[in-house]
Enzyme design. Sequence first.
Site, PDB file in Angstrom:
ATOM      1  N   TRP A  94       3.256  -7.524   2.258  1.00 18.58           N
ATOM      2  CA  TRP A  94       4.099  -7.244   1.102  1.00 18.58           C
ATOM      3  C   TRP A  94       5.464  -7.923   1.157  1.00 18.58           C
ATOM      4  O   TRP A  94       6.157  -7.996   0.151  1.00 18.58           O
ATOM      5  CB  TRP A  94       4.331  -5.728   0.974  1.00 18.58           C
ATOM      6  CG  TRP A  94       4.825  -5.070   2.229  1.00 18.58           C
ATOM      7  CD1 TRP A  94       4.069  -4.399   3.148  1.00 18.58           C
ATOM      8  CD2 TRP A  94       6.169  -5.029   2.724  1.00 18.58           C
ATOM      9  NE1 TRP A  94       4.862  -3.945   4.179  1.00 18.58           N
ATOM     10  CE2 TRP A  94       6.162  -4.309   3.941  1.00 18.58           C
ATOM     11  CE3 TRP A  94       7.392  -5.513   2.245  1.00 18.58           C
ATOM     12  CZ2 TRP A  94       7.309  -4.079   4.693  1.00 18.58           C
ATOM     13  CZ3 TRP A  94       8.548  -5.289   2.993  1.00 18.58           C
ATOM     14  CH2 TRP A  94       8.502  -4.581   4.191  1.00 18.58           C
ATOM     15  N   ASN A  95       5.872  -8.424   2.306  1.00 20.23           N
ATOM     16  CA  ASN A  95       7.251  -8.929   2.396  1.00 20.23           C
ATOM     17  C   ASN A  95       7.428 -10.307   1.764  1.00 20.23           C
ATOM     18  O   ASN A  95       8.422 -10.572   1.097  1.00 20.23           O
ATOM     19  CB  ASN A  95       7.737  -8.920   3.854  1.00 20.23           C
ATOM     20  CG  ASN A  95       6.851  -9.729   4.778  1.00 20.23           C
ATOM     21  OD1 ASN A  95       5.657  -9.900   4.551  1.00 20.23           O
ATOM     22  ND2 ASN A  95       7.439 -10.216   5.861  1.00 20.23           N
ATOM     23  N   LYS A 145      -7.065 -10.244  -0.272  1.00 16.42           N
ATOM     24  CA  LYS A 145      -6.716  -8.836  -0.374  1.00 16.42           C
ATOM     25  C   LYS A 145      -5.189  -8.745  -0.254  1.00 16.42           C
ATOM     26  O   LYS A 145      -4.638  -8.866   0.842  1.00 16.42           O
ATOM     27  CB  LYS A 145      -7.416  -8.037   0.729  1.00 16.42           C
ATOM     28  CG  LYS A 145      -7.361  -6.512   0.522  1.00 16.42           C
ATOM     29  CD  LYS A 145      -6.082  -5.948   1.050  1.00 16.42           C
ATOM     30  CE  LYS A 145      -5.974  -4.460   0.784  1.00 16.42           C
ATOM     31  NZ  LYS A 145      -4.586  -3.974   0.872  1.00 16.42           N
ATOM     32  N   PRO A 146      -4.468  -8.551  -1.376  1.00 12.96           N
ATOM     33  CA  PRO A 146      -3.016  -8.437  -1.298  1.00 12.96           C
ATOM     34  C   PRO A 146      -2.594  -7.067  -0.796  1.00 12.96           C
ATOM     35  O   PRO A 146      -3.385  -6.118  -0.790  1.00 12.96           O
ATOM     36  CB  PRO A 146      -2.572  -8.658  -2.748  1.00 12.96           C
ATOM     37  CG  PRO A 146      -3.733  -8.201  -3.566  1.00 12.96           C
ATOM     38  CD  PRO A 146      -4.969  -8.469  -2.751  1.00 12.96           C
ATOM     39  N   ALA A 147      -1.340  -6.965  -0.395  1.00 17.28           N
ATOM     40  CA  ALA A 147      -0.808  -5.664   0.007  1.00 17.28           C
ATOM     41  C   ALA A 147      -0.870  -4.706  -1.176  1.00 17.28           C
ATOM     42  O   ALA A 147      -0.735  -5.105  -2.334  1.00 17.28           O
ATOM     43  CB  ALA A 147       0.631  -5.816   0.488  1.00 17.28           C
ATOM     44  N   GLY A 179       0.666  -9.705   9.322  1.00 18.84           N
ATOM     45  CA  GLY A 179       1.055  -8.304   9.285  1.00 18.84           C
ATOM     46  C   GLY A 179       1.530  -7.844  10.648  1.00 18.84           C
ATOM     47  O   GLY A 179       1.806  -8.658  11.544  1.00 18.84           O
ATOM     48  N   GLU A 193      -0.888 -13.989  12.271  1.00 16.49           N
ATOM     49  CA  GLU A 193       0.570 -14.159  12.320  1.00 16.49           C
ATOM     50  C   GLU A 193       1.150 -12.769  12.290  1.00 16.49           C
ATOM     51  O   GLU A 193       1.146 -12.096  11.254  1.00 16.49           O
ATOM     52  CB  GLU A 193       1.055 -15.015  11.146  1.00 16.49           C
ATOM     53  CG  GLU A 193       2.464 -15.543  11.333  1.00 16.49           C
ATOM     54  CD  GLU A 193       3.505 -14.724  10.608  1.00 16.49           C
ATOM     55  OE1 GLU A 193       4.176 -13.906  11.301  1.00 16.49           O
ATOM     56  OE2 GLU A 193       3.658 -14.877   9.392  1.00 16.49           O
ATOM     57  N   LEU A 194       1.645 -12.319  13.461  1.00 18.82           N
ATOM     58  CA  LEU A 194       1.979 -10.907  13.631  1.00 18.82           C
ATOM     59  C   LEU A 194       3.484 -10.708  13.758  1.00 18.82           C
ATOM     60  O   LEU A 194       4.275 -11.545  13.357  1.00 18.82           O
ATOM     61  CB  LEU A 194       1.219 -10.356  14.838  1.00 18.82           C
ATOM     62  CG  LEU A 194      -0.297 -10.597  14.814  1.00 18.82           C
ATOM     63  CD1 LEU A 194      -0.959 -10.054  16.073  1.00 18.82           C
ATOM     64  CD2 LEU A 194      -0.930  -9.985  13.573  1.00 18.82           C
ATOM     65  N   CYS A 232       8.877 -11.198   9.425  1.00 16.36           N
ATOM     66  CA  CYS A 232       8.401 -11.323  10.800  1.00 16.36           C
ATOM     67  C   CYS A 232       9.261 -12.340  11.543  1.00 16.36           C
ATOM     68  O   CYS A 232       9.644 -12.133  12.690  1.00 16.36           O
ATOM     69  CB  CYS A 232       6.944 -11.773  10.822  1.00 16.36           C
ATOM     70  SG  CYS A 232       5.794 -10.589  10.091  1.00 16.36           S
ATOM     71  N   GLU A 292       9.830  -4.074  16.877  1.00 19.85           N
ATOM     72  CA  GLU A 292      10.203  -4.968  15.779  1.00 19.85           C
ATOM     73  C   GLU A 292      11.017  -4.190  14.757  1.00 19.85           C
ATOM     74  O   GLU A 292      10.534  -3.215  14.182  1.00 19.85           O
ATOM     75  CB  GLU A 292       8.966  -5.557  15.107  1.00 19.85           C
ATOM     76  CG  GLU A 292       9.341  -6.486  13.962  1.00 19.85           C
ATOM     77  CD  GLU A 292       8.154  -7.124  13.274  1.00 19.85           C
ATOM     78  OE1 GLU A 292       8.296  -8.233  12.751  1.00 19.85           O
ATOM     79  OE2 GLU A 292       7.068  -6.493  13.261  1.00 19.85           O
ATOM     80  N   GLU A 332      -0.599 -21.770  11.551  1.00 21.59           N
ATOM     81  CA  GLU A 332      -0.503 -22.073  10.131  1.00 21.59           C
ATOM     82  C   GLU A 332       0.512 -23.200   9.985  1.00 21.59           C
ATOM     83  O   GLU A 332       1.323 -23.438  10.882  1.00 21.59           O
ATOM     84  CB  GLU A 332      -0.084 -20.839   9.329  1.00 21.59           C
ATOM     85  CG  GLU A 332      -1.132 -19.743   9.372  1.00 21.59           C
ATOM     86  CD  GLU A 332      -0.821 -18.569   8.463  1.00 21.59           C
ATOM     87  OE1 GLU A 332      -1.767 -17.997   7.891  1.00 21.59           O
ATOM     88  OE2 GLU A 332       0.371 -18.210   8.340  1.00 21.59           O
TER      89      GLU A 332
END
Length: 490
Positions: free
Chosen positions: A146-147, A170-172, A227, A249-250, A283, A384, A461
């Site tokens: 979502w960010n 699949k979007p947030a 996420g 990508e965390l 992130c 985080e 990516e």
Amino acid sequence: MAQFFVAGEHRASESKETTEIRNPATGELVDAVPKGTVGDARRAIDVAAAALGPWSRLAPAKRGSILLDAGRLIHQQEKELATLLTREQGKPLRESVLEIRRFIHTLEHYGGMAKSLRSGFVSLDHGRHGLVLRKPLGVCGAIVPWNFPVSLMGNKIGPALLCGNTMVIKPAGTTPLTVLRCVELVHQAITQAGGPKGVINVVTGPGGVVGEEILKNPKVRKIGFTGETGTGKHVMEVAAKEIKRVTLELGGSDPMIVCDDADIDRAVSAASVGRFFNCGQACLAVKRLYLFEKIADGFIEKLVEKAKKLRVGNGLKPDTLLGPLHTAGQREEIEGMVADAIKRGARVLCGGKRPEGREYDRGYFLLPILLTDVAPDSRIVTEECFGPALPIMRVKDLDDAITQANRSIFGLGSSIWTKDLDQAMQAAEEIEAGYTWINSAQIIYDELPFGGVKQSGIGKEHGVEAIDYYTETKSVVIATESRSEAVGGE
């Protein structure tokens, strides 16, 4: 009401249920979207699988041209898309414009790469020749946060579509609207160029239902996920049961080191933007600041002054520099981290509370927070921090700074500010992170590979490296008949 986008059509969910999308600054209803089911997700996956053949048979140059056309269509609606993004996500309008442009740039980057995609060739023994073909993986699932819902989607669809894959996105749950509209425009570019329907599809709904089906369905051969780390571990675990490719990508807790010879004014600006852009909800953001003792006091004074000038408010107002946090829970999480740091001895230099006034009553606002004397075991250092709060630590020298920077489970980004080339290269070599900026703000480039180390993810990516994560290589041996008969028994 918004709907799914599957096979080039708007569709409702078989559940007949919906989820409301509300503006984080005001609580106002923006729209509603269908609450998807397992059946809804399966139908979208089947559609993508059916489109795979005709899409993958198009020449890469044709697919690249379509990505460029999609970028032009999105550019034409930049203002409308940015406004919608601000309404559902909360970020200032100028930041939403930058995100839409970032998405366009990524489509242009991979569209422009199309004519340079090559397979390999090697001469073998006894008249044989070898080819290395690049083949698409198949149906790819993209699970988007979502960010930065649009730009982070672009990181996945750019290389995936260029390589001939089809997609289910699949979007947030809280930011599906701009994603849906952008995918419609990408589909428009595909069909206007004669491509098939169903190349790119979107299903909204709960992660535990729609997302889980994408993870489990054997027709999906690759998962691109952005996420938090805990969810990323689950993605990897479930995908492993079908031996699916994954790019994760965390989370990150990026250190910024400022040496005593740095350009202080530039570094202060980079620290402010790096921490407070998108209300700190990134992130890849400055989340731990390490200052050499000699320059610490002056640096902190300048940074506090800059933080206090950040105008907090509704993202749709032109003078807003810091929008709301995305959810009430997100704000409470940051407040809890700050309280924990204070309990362990930290001092609040500015912020630390919610702004007062009627305009803030219904939104999830928080004043920008700077903390010093922060204990190394504080949550805001070890976890985080996904919001507008920055812990500041003093260090003796570069070795001390790097040691503290690496004392983290995360390794996404990092930065160092120094005029000393030896110090810069030491940091670049020794900081455990997928990205290091030297005397530069944290700007991502499509030309360079991006991905984390440790618990910040796996895979890449951006860059030409992203192509490797959306293709399968296949070896082919061609024998010259007159020269290979003699060795046929090998």
